[in-house]
Design a protein around this motif. Structure first.
Motif, PDB file in Angstrom:
ATOM      1  N   THR A 429       0.622  -0.753  -0.301  1.00 38.07           N
ATOM      2  CA  THR A 429       0.073  -0.052   0.360  1.00 38.07           C
ATOM      3  C   THR A 429       1.212   1.150   0.257  1.00 38.07           C
ATOM      4  O   THR A 429       0.472   2.239   0.361  1.00 38.07           O
ATOM      5  N   TYR A 433       1.043   4.799   5.301  1.00 36.93           N
ATOM      6  CA  TYR A 433      -0.200   4.608   6.442  1.00 36.93           C
ATOM      7  C   TYR A 433       0.539   5.019   7.803  1.00 36.93           C
ATOM      8  O   TYR A 433       1.635   4.487   8.183  1.00 36.93           O
ATOM      9  N   GLU A 437      -4.674   3.659  10.624  1.00 38.91           N
ATOM     10  CA  GLU A 437      -5.192   3.323   9.111  1.00 38.91           C
ATOM     11  C   GLU A 437      -5.135   1.684   8.573  1.00 38.91           C
ATOM     12  O   GLU A 437      -5.752   1.164   8.126  1.00 38.91           O
ATOM     13  N   THR A 441      -7.786  -0.815   8.115  1.00 39.22           N
ATOM     14  CA  THR A 441      -7.800  -1.162   7.191  1.00 39.22           C
ATOM     15  C   THR A 441      -8.202  -3.277   7.001  1.00 39.22           C
ATOM     16  O   THR A 441      -8.568  -3.623   6.421  1.00 39.22           O
ATOM     17  N   GLU A 446     -13.426   1.498   8.399  1.00 42.59           N
ATOM     18  CA  GLU A 446     -13.526   2.478   7.782  1.00 42.59           C
ATOM     19  C   GLU A 446     -13.263   4.367   8.927  1.00 42.59           C
ATOM     20  O   GLU A 446     -13.470   4.005  10.107  1.00 42.59           O
ATOM     21  N   ASN A 447     -12.376   4.605   8.312  1.00 43.28           N
ATOM     22  CA  ASN A 447     -13.021   6.403   9.171  1.00 43.28           C
ATOM     23  C   ASN A 447     -12.243   7.253   7.674  1.00 43.28           C
ATOM     24  O   ASN A 447     -11.891   6.945   5.839  1.00 43.28           O
ATOM     25  N   ILE A 450      -9.522   5.968   5.248  1.00 46.26           N
ATOM     26  CA  ILE A 450      -9.538   5.200   4.709  1.00 46.26           C
ATOM     27  C   ILE A 450     -11.009   5.048   3.563  1.00 46.26           C
ATOM     28  O   ILE A 450     -10.576   5.122   2.658  1.00 46.26           O
ATOM     29  N   THR A 451     -12.073   6.110   3.964  1.00 45.61           N
ATOM     30  CA  THR A 451     -12.847   6.543   2.600  1.00 45.61           C
ATOM     31  C   THR A 451     -12.471   6.396   1.365  1.00 45.61           C
ATOM     32  O   THR A 451     -12.370   6.192   0.558  1.00 45.61           O
ATOM     33  N   HIS A 453      -9.354   6.872   0.170  1.00 47.68           N
ATOM     34  CA  HIS A 453      -8.557   5.530  -0.388  1.00 47.68           C
ATOM     35  C   HIS A 453      -8.363   4.172  -0.769  1.00 47.68           C
ATOM     36  O   HIS A 453      -8.289   3.559  -1.024  1.00 47.68           O
ATOM     37  N   LYS A 454     -10.204   4.496  -0.529  1.00 51.37           N
ATOM     38  CA  LYS A 454     -10.812   2.941  -0.754  1.00 51.37           C
ATOM     39  C   LYS A 454     -10.379   2.710  -1.724  1.00 51.37           C
ATOM     40  O   LYS A 454     -10.241   1.902  -1.988  1.00 51.37           O
ATOM     41  N   LEU A 457      -7.054   0.965  -1.047  1.00 51.75           N
ATOM     42  CA  LEU A 457      -6.868  -0.430  -0.177  1.00 51.75           C
ATOM     43  C   LEU A 457      -8.123  -1.680  -0.537  1.00 51.75           C
ATOM     44  O   LEU A 457      -7.996  -2.169   0.642  1.00 51.75           O
ATOM     45  N   PHE A 461      -8.674  -4.338   2.230  1.00 58.45           N
ATOM     46  CA  PHE A 461      -9.569  -4.434   3.522  1.00 58.45           C
ATOM     47  C   PHE A 461     -10.029  -5.444   3.727  1.00 58.45           C
ATOM     48  O   PHE A 461     -10.732  -6.466   3.072  1.00 58.45           O
TER      49      PHE A 461
END
Ligand code: ADP
Ligand code: MG
Length: 563
Positions: A429, A433, A437, A441, A446-447, A450-451, A453-454, A457, A461
């Motif tokens: 990745t 991070y 994070e 993952t 999610e935070n 992360i959202t 970079h969905k 990731l 996930f």
């Protein structure tokens, strides 16, 4: 100056009465006497002052000593005057001097009598002082508590940032000796960068304090009772109890007194007379315990402090190390006990919320290290020393067994597959991070980051959702200390994979780990460990709770009495 011609040992004996140098002192002194930039990193009590005092006494001209605290400067100047017939051998130059006094200082310097001139950085910025110092021979510049130059230190002083430009105006080629007890690589780099020094001889002593016992206990609402019990078990011994707020200092000191213990409060809100009185009481052993804010301690040199208790967890590992470092200076027993609750971390976060963003981010990164330290189940000494960039083998190293985690070890379990899994995630990745994070993952949580970079990731996930959050954090902490990953403090904790980590993915071997502590859940383990080490006694705790309810109903305030 020709170092061969100098008998440094004779000078040490003559001026200070010591027959031997301590640790790296002699090498350091040779470096600065030889006119080289010198950087000294030694723990508190290591004898840093002598590293610039002795060469100053031997050199032609005056050494300028920059120090952040007037009280510290005064102490040193008084001590130096004691070694010479000549009062003018050391002076302080600051804004509290009268015109006449300033004249005397300047005359003594011009006459070549003054070997050490102590100045606060703000006095050094004064135009008339700079002008004067340009006109007299300066042997070298000593910067005490040099970490004050760095925002990453625990005591940042913006005025320290001007030192380089002032020094340039005072003269060319003046050697610098910077000394500090803060050992993080980031702070060291900052100090040299800010001073514009690229070629310093660096001397770093070990930060291991093999006689200190490190312990963390969960902080519950019975923390006062826990402290009282601890102090009672150690009655007659000297100790310091640190609290965050002045109010808490007052309350706890009273609570101890009501319970028949000898304790006095100390904080910056007390008048100077009371502060001096309480400090003297501690030094003269008229009181066993000082309950204090961090205002207490700098420059206190009581060798036989037997315990340091943190009622509130400090805001950085540096502060924790400094404060616990006041225990066991004489090499004897020193018990360092900190009470930890995540709620206190949130409180410290709240304090930072009004500050500039950059400062908040630094504060956050430092605070996360404190969390990691408190929750870790590995050798606490190893953790601290790793934080300071020092390798430590807790199997063979001195003091390796002296902490709660080593004395009451948790069961280890194989984590080879899990380690490979998370290392791959880090590698694949892009190593951008922080632990939070990465763990989210793994869990498939999610935070905001992360959202956003969905897509990046997505392939990872939830790939570790068979485990708990605390498991992954523990693994990351242990992998860090084992050298499979590294954490870049400059980017506030971004995790990277090391060469050793990349190799591990290809050829994994057994990796035994322990789970972290989860203090807030107050697991049986901790209570058993605490009881073994002289802590919680369930019956007593229950009795106290009951008693407190009754008493506080009547009085509605602490202090309460522990029988
Ligand atoms: P630091 O600034 O590193 O915290 P200090 O300079 O205040 O340490 O010194 C700590 C103590 O060590 C002082 O009491 C000092 O007198 C003592 N000390 C320094 N050098 C020596 C030595 N060579 N031998 C014995 N004691 C020393
Ligand atoms: Mg010092």
């Amino acid at each position: 100056m020709n170092t061969e011609q100098l008998d440094l040992h004779a000078a040490l004996k003559k001026y200070f009465g010591f027959s031997q140098f301590k640790g790296l002192q002699e090498e350091v002194i040779k470096s600065i006497v030889g006119g080289e930039h010198t950087f000294v990193i030694m723990p508190t009590g290591g004898g840093k002052s002598l590293c610039y005092q002795l060469p100053a006494l031997l050199h032609e001209g005056t050494a300028i000593v920059v120090s952040p605290l007037i009280a510290l400067m005064k102490n040193q100047v008084d001590a130096l005057r004691g070694i010479s017939q000549e009062n003018g051998i050391a002076h302080v130059l600051n804004s509290s001097l009268t015109k006449g006094e300033i004249k005397t200082v300047k005359e003594d310097i011009s006459r070549g009598v003054t070997k050490l001139l102590y100045v606060a950085p703000e006095s050094l910025t004064k135009e008339e002082n700079v002008e004067f110092l340009r006109s007299v021979p300066i042997s070298f510049l000593a910067i005490d508590e040099a970490h004050c130059i760095s925002e990453w230190g625990h005591d940042f002083r913006p005025e320290y940032r001007n030192l380089r430009s002032i020094l340039k105006r005072i003269g060319d080629n003046i050697p610098i000796i910077a000394v500090t007890a803060t050992a993080t690589p980031k702070v060291q780099e900052d100090i040299l960068k800010n001073l514009g020094v690229t070629n310093a001889n660096t001397f770093k002593a070990s930060f291991n304090r093999p006689n200190l016992y490190y312990e963390i206990r969960p902080k519950t609402k019975d923390v006062d009772a826990d402290i009282i019990r601890f102090v009672k078990q150690n009655e007659g011994k000297s100790g310091i109890i640190y609290c965050l707020s002045r109010k808490r200092v007052e309350e706890l000191a009273q609570t101890l007194q009501v319970n028949g213990l000898k304790a006095v409060p100390y904080h910056a809100g007390l008048d100077a007379k009371t502060r001096v009185k309480h400090q003297d009481m501690f030094l003269m052993e008229d009181t066993d315990v000082v309950v204090a804010t961090i205002a207490f301690g700098m420059g206190i040199d009581k060798p036989d402090v037997r315990f340091v208790i943190h009622h509130d967890i400090p805001k950085s590992i540096e502060s924790y190390y400094q404060e616990t470092g006041r225990a066991g200076r004489d090499g004897g027993e020193g018990h360092c006990l900190a009470f930890y609750s995540y709620k206190d971390i949130e409180k410290l976060e709240k304090f930072m919320s009004g500050k500039p963003v950059a400062e908040q981010e630094i504060g956050q990164a430092l605070l996360q290290e404190v969390v990691a330290y408190a929750e870790t189940s590995m050798s606490r000494r190893k953790f601290i020393l790793h934080y300071f960039g020092e390798a430590f083998d807790n199997e063979t190293g001195e003091g390796g067994m002296l902490d709660d985690n080593m004395r009451y070890p948790k069961k280890k379990h194989e984590a080879k597959d899990a380690l490979v899994k998370i290392l791959k995630v880090i590698r694949d990745t892009n190593q951008i991070y922080k632990s939070k994070e990465l763990v989210f993952t793994m869990l498939g949580k999610e935070n905001a980051i992360i959202t956003s970079h969905k897509t990046h990731l997505q392939p990872f996930f939830g790939c570790g959702n068979e485990r708990e959050k605390t498991y992954w954090h523990a693994l990351l902490r242990q992998a860090l200390v084992a050298g499979y990953i590294s954490k870049d403090i400059e980017t506030y904790g971004v995790i990277k994979i090391t060469k050793k980590g990349l190799d591990y993915i290809d050829a994994p071997v057994s990796f035994m780990m322990t789970d972290d502590h989860t203090y807030d859940e107050n697991t049986n383990n901790q209570i058993v460990a605490a009881a073994k080490s002289g802590g919680a006694d369930k019956k007593l705790v229950a009795m106290l709770k009951d008693l407190r309810k009754k008493v506080s109903k009547k009085l509605n305030v602490p202090p309460y009495i522990v029988f």
